[in-house]
Design an enzyme around this catalytic site. Structure first.
Site, PDB file in Angstrom:
ATOM      1  N   SER A 601       0.842  -1.203   0.000  1.00 14.20           N
ATOM      2  CA  SER A 601       0.000   0.000   0.000  1.00 14.20           C
ATOM      3  C   SER A 601       0.867   1.239   0.000  1.00 14.20           C
ATOM      4  O   SER A 601       1.997   1.227   0.511  1.00 14.20           O
ATOM      5  CB  SER A 601      -0.911   0.013   1.234  1.00 14.20           C
ATOM      6  OG  SER A 601      -1.619   1.230   1.343  1.00 14.20           O
ATOM      7  N   TYR A 614      -2.730  -0.624  10.187  1.00 15.31           N
ATOM      8  CA  TYR A 614      -2.655  -0.941   8.759  1.00 15.31           C
ATOM      9  C   TYR A 614      -1.348  -0.430   8.164  1.00 15.31           C
ATOM     10  O   TYR A 614      -0.638  -1.165   7.466  1.00 15.31           O
ATOM     11  CB  TYR A 614      -3.848  -0.327   8.038  1.00 15.31           C
ATOM     12  CG  TYR A 614      -3.870  -0.554   6.548  1.00 15.31           C
ATOM     13  CD1 TYR A 614      -4.256  -1.768   6.024  1.00 15.31           C
ATOM     14  CD2 TYR A 614      -3.505   0.464   5.653  1.00 15.31           C
ATOM     15  CE1 TYR A 614      -4.292  -1.988   4.646  1.00 15.31           C
ATOM     16  CE2 TYR A 614      -3.528   0.262   4.282  1.00 15.31           C
ATOM     17  CZ  TYR A 614      -3.922  -0.967   3.788  1.00 15.31           C
ATOM     18  OH  TYR A 614      -3.949  -1.170   2.432  1.00 15.31           O
TER      19      TYR A 614
END
Length: 733
Positions: A601, A614
């Site tokens: 990501s 995350y």
């Protein structure tokens, strides 16, 4: 005398429906007849056999009536053929070819003029039909009847491959079916069949020695029924003879229990896949262990019969001159012993095949092809068929399965004999066959590849799976929930037209896409998933992990302690488990070109408020990519793809998170709007923060993943490629 079984068949299926047939014109009736015959593998093999009808048509040039031969064209399959799969040729022009052939002094089987005749069929084409004519066209054209069926039935080939085939034909059929010795298909065989039919006006069919059956009638239904009656009569004769004999000399070994068999296969299939690769091109496997196969593989006679090889040319074009029989005793030998025996067997097979090639080759023969076996027989375990793709390996296994039926039938009646090696070679390396191979389109990059996509139930993973399938890869759709993986597999089947498969006892009989369940946080489920993949295809080439989790913080902005562990288990540890287990398969295969891609990501380098768990897990995933690239060097390239805010179709953006983000960024919306509309608004907002001003989609990520899995970037490893639309905060620093 040919018996009329009045639809009461035990060895074939009678499928003719007068109601359906009455609605069809003569060409569609030919298609109908062909589809019925092709639907039963006991009648003919996939891609094998021909049917024809001589039909009066209006000539588009003269307006006069003319007789036209409609015959299944080159490359079609009777079961699935449509009108467009049939050639149409002027009968008077085909008859005229006899003059050209007869004028050549040097004519006959395997002469240059015989092969040259094939190119002249194009000049006989009726109504500009583009379908290429089959090599068997003269077999149909010159038989003096309106409708002709040429099949390769197991029972009849058993008769054709028996040592005393001619006498047995007479015993079974009297004068109603005539026997002829082996002759390679071509113009000369067509003329021979015409002569035999005219010299035997009472005959309704011909058994072609070591080849198959051809029969005829002047009515299409009568021709169909005749075909079934001849096959049934031969099968019942074999059935009676078999009652007094033990099949294949009786069992020498016993089959392994299913679980033990599968474990043994998984231990050797990836290694075998590497060993049978040729010029860097791996094969795809199909394993069969049905009753017919095991009856043969476990038998006392299997070593002798395997060495003889197959008889029907339709068989050995797929199965090669013979299979590799492995002298394995499941009661005494373990996996290491099996691999050792396979290694020695492969070495001996290659040397034997090279000798066969050198002994039989002609000055103009094509270069020797892959000298590895396409069929491997392992007592107690089963049969492995190999092909350039799943379809071909399944057909290879199907053909040898039929060859087993043939050998059983021939041995029950008499003694099985194979085609002489020179005749077999002249079929296998026939220049016309070579020309057909050369005309085939080039294989696509992923044609021989097996790609495992984890997270294929939706979003990026689903898009990647669909796109890889369109690139002709063999795709293993994997998700935490089996039903989601299966939904993607079914969508691929609908869009690409590929058969699908599921996990189970017969997973090897799947199509080129399967749907499997796996929880990547549990190593044992990863092992099970890869085991199922190996049983389905023989190995693994590439893996993409797109599965991930975004833990939403609570109202105090905290992620619970337990969720931190779950986040790292899924986003980091799970990816490691998959790579670590896949590496074991790659090491076994010893093939170049393995690839592993992990979806990370943009958040790995751009910290955001409210996504601490995350972001840190994705930062760890980025470094996992680099570490795995070092660890797996020489086995596989390892890379990552870093998306940013892929909203559309993403399981990480459920409705509540989308609404929360819209509120957070003060984006106008209504609680009553549908989820996709809300997602579009959020995606457009995120897009405005990028340089390209375009929403990031699953398709954008899939393109990058596929590039990294394939050969577009063959020297790129240890890299994380950003696919974020140009997010300046995520620029490499």
């Amino acid at each position: 005398m040919i018996q009329d079984f009045n639809g009461q068949y035990r060895h074939v299926n009678y499928l003719w429906d007068d109601t359906v047939a009455a609605k069809l014109d003569l060409v569609d009736l030919l298609v109908y007849r062909s589809n019925l015959l092709g639907s039963d593998q006991r009648i003919t093999n996939t891609g094998g056999g021909n049917t024809s009808s001589k039909i009066t048509e209006k000539d588009p040039l003269t307006g006069q009536e003319t007789e036209v031969l409609w015959v299944k064209g080159s490359g079609g399959d009777l079961r699935t053929s449509k009108r467009g799969n049939f050639s149409s040729l002027y009968m008077d022009k085909l008859e005229g070819l006899k003059n050209i052939y007869g004028a050549e002094a040097n004519r006959g089987v395997k002469t240059p003029i015989e092969d040259a005749m094939v190119d002249l069929y194009r000049h006989c084409t009726f109504n500009l039909n583009p379908r290429a004519s089959s090599i068997d066209t003269p077999l149909h054209a010159f038989i003096p009847a309106k409708h002709v069926d040429h099949m390769h039935p197991n029972s009849v080939i058993a008769l054709a491959a028996a040592a005393n085939s001619e006498a047995l034909t007479k015993e079974i059929f009297g004068d109603s079916v005539v026997w002829t010795p082996w002759m390679r298909p071509g113009f000369e065989l067509g003329l021979t069949l015409e002569r035999v039919a005219r010299e035997n006006p009472q005959a309704k069919g011909i058994i072609m020695g070591q080849h198959g059956l051809i029969n005829w009638a002047n009515d299409p239904k009568e021709c169909y029924t005749l075909t079934l009656n001849i096959i049934e009569q031969a099968a019942r004769f074999i059935e009676e003879k078999a009652k007094t004999k033990v099949s294949f000399g009786g069992a020498k070994v016993q089959s392994l229990p299913a679980e033990q068999r599968d474990d043994l296969l998984v231990s050797v299939l990836p290694w075998l896949r590497g060993q049978t690769a040729f010029q860097g091109k791996p094969m795809i496997a199909t394993v069969q262990y049905d009753e017919n196969v095991m009856d043969y593989a476990n038998s006392a006679d299997a070593p002798r019969l395997s060495e003889l090889g197959t008889s029907c040319p339709d068989h050995f074009l797929r199965t090669k001159i013979k299979p590799l029989y492995v002298d394995f005793d499941p009661a005494k030998d373990d996996a290491a012993a099996l691999q050792d025996k396979l290694a020695k067997g492969l070495e001996a097979y290659r040397a034997d095949y090279a000798k066969y090639y050198e002994t039989c080759r002609h000055a103009n023969s094509p270069a020797m092809r892959n000298p590895n076996p396409t069929v491997i027989i392992i007592p107690g375990v089963g049969m492995i068929g190999w092909g350039k793709n799943k379809s071909e390996s399944r057909v290879t296994a199907e053909f040898y399965n039929c060859a087993i039926h043939v050998m059983r039938g021939a041995e029950a009646m008499d003694k099985y004999i194979a085609l002489p090696q020179q005749e077999a070679f002249d079929i296998e390396y026939w220049l016309l066959e070579e020309a057909k191979l050369q005309r085939m389109p080039a294989e696509q990059e992923y044609a021989r590849k097996v790609a495992v996509i984890i997270g294929a139930g939706g979003g990026i993973g689903k898009e990647t799976a669909i796109r890889l399938a369109k690139e002709t890869a063999h795709v293993v759709c994997v998700d935490l929930k089996a039903e989601l993986a299966q939904e993607t597999a079914k969508e691929i089947e609908a869009s690409v037209g590929m058969g699908i498969g599921v996990a189970g006892s017969d997973i090897s009989n799947c199509g080129p896409v399967i749907g499997l369940a796996c929880d990547i946080t549990k190593r044992d489920t990863v092992q099970t998933m890869l085991k199922q993949t190996i049983l389905a295809y023989g190995g693994v080439d590439s893996v993409a992990v797109t599965a991930g989790i975004f833990p939403s913080p609570d109202k105090q902005g905290m992620v619970p302690d337990a969720m931190w562990d779950v986040t790292f288990r899924i986003n980091v540890a799970g990816a490691y488990f998959v790579a670590n287990e896949a590496a074991k398969v790659w090491k076994q295969q010893s093939l170049s070109g393995g690839a592993f891609v992990l979806t990370t990501s943009a958040n790995a380098v751009v910290s955001k408020k409210g996504s601490l768990a995350y972001d840190t897990s994705k930062a760890a995933a980025n470094h996992l990519v680099r570490g795995l690239a070092v660890e797996l060097a020489g086995l596989a390239r390892v890379n990552g793809v870093a998306p940013a805010t892929v909203v559309a179709g993403s399981s990480m953006f459920p409705r509540d998170r989308v609404i929360s983000s819209l509120v957070k960024y003060d984006i106008p919306h209504s609680e009553d709007e549908d989820t996709e509309s809300l997602r579009d608004k959020l995606a457009m907002f995120y897009a405005q923060r990028t340089l390209t001003k375009s929403p990031i989609t699953p398709a954008d990520q899939a393109k990058a993943i596929i590039a990294l899995l394939g050969e577009l970037l063959p020297k790129t490893t240890g890299q994380v490629i950003a696919v974020d639309g140009g997010l300046t905060e995520a620029f490499l620093r």
